[in-house]
Design an enzyme around this catalytic site. Sequence first.
Site, PDB file in Angstrom:
ATOM      1  N   ASP A 170     -10.526  33.909  -3.743  1.00 30.43           N
ATOM      2  CA  ASP A 170      -9.380  34.576  -4.357  1.00 30.43           C
ATOM      3  C   ASP A 170      -8.354  33.496  -4.677  1.00 30.43           C
ATOM      4  OD1 ASP A 170     -10.135  37.269  -4.370  1.00 30.43           O
ATOM      5  OD2 ASP A 170      -9.478  37.567  -2.308  1.00 30.43           O
ATOM      6  N   CYS A 197     -12.157  36.242  -0.049  1.00 28.75           N
ATOM      7  CA  CYS A 197     -12.160  37.684   0.156  1.00 28.75           C
ATOM      8  C   CYS A 197     -12.918  37.973   1.453  1.00 28.75           C
ATOM      9  CB  CYS A 197     -12.834  38.386  -1.023  1.00 28.75           C
ATOM     10  SG  CYS A 197     -13.066  40.160  -0.746  1.00 28.75           S
TER      11      CYS A 197
END
Length: 139
Positions: free
Chosen positions: A41, A34
């Site tokens: 992520d 992120c």
Amino acid sequence: MSSQPSKALETFDNPTPGRDFHIHMEIPEFTCLCPKTGQPDFAVLYLDYIPDQKCVELKSLKLYIWSFRDEGCFHEAVTNQILDDLVVATDPKFMRLTAKFYVRGGIFTNVVAEHRKPGWQPQPRVELAEFESQSNIRG
């Protein structure tokens, strides 16, 4: 060939360039960071394409996908970047990349990006009965 992350996508000649056929790939281990928090992520990528003259080579695709592991990327940007890079490498008749990101802050994000070669028209769809399971695993 390297076993380190790489942005180099390799291709091979389409063995049947005179026929439109659908290649479907599921890539269950995509990771990036992120850009706001630095937290990882995770996503499952679904790549669907109809090749023209070139097909993407699988090991190079794996290493390419792996190269995003330590990069900060917004979901929308990375999905479109991957599609753009694959289109440059293979120049397909049609390509769709679907990225299904795991829940973050109570929100699931799905991003779908497509490319269609100018002038290409798909053949009419033939409806066939589906098998009970579309899994590649037998059991």
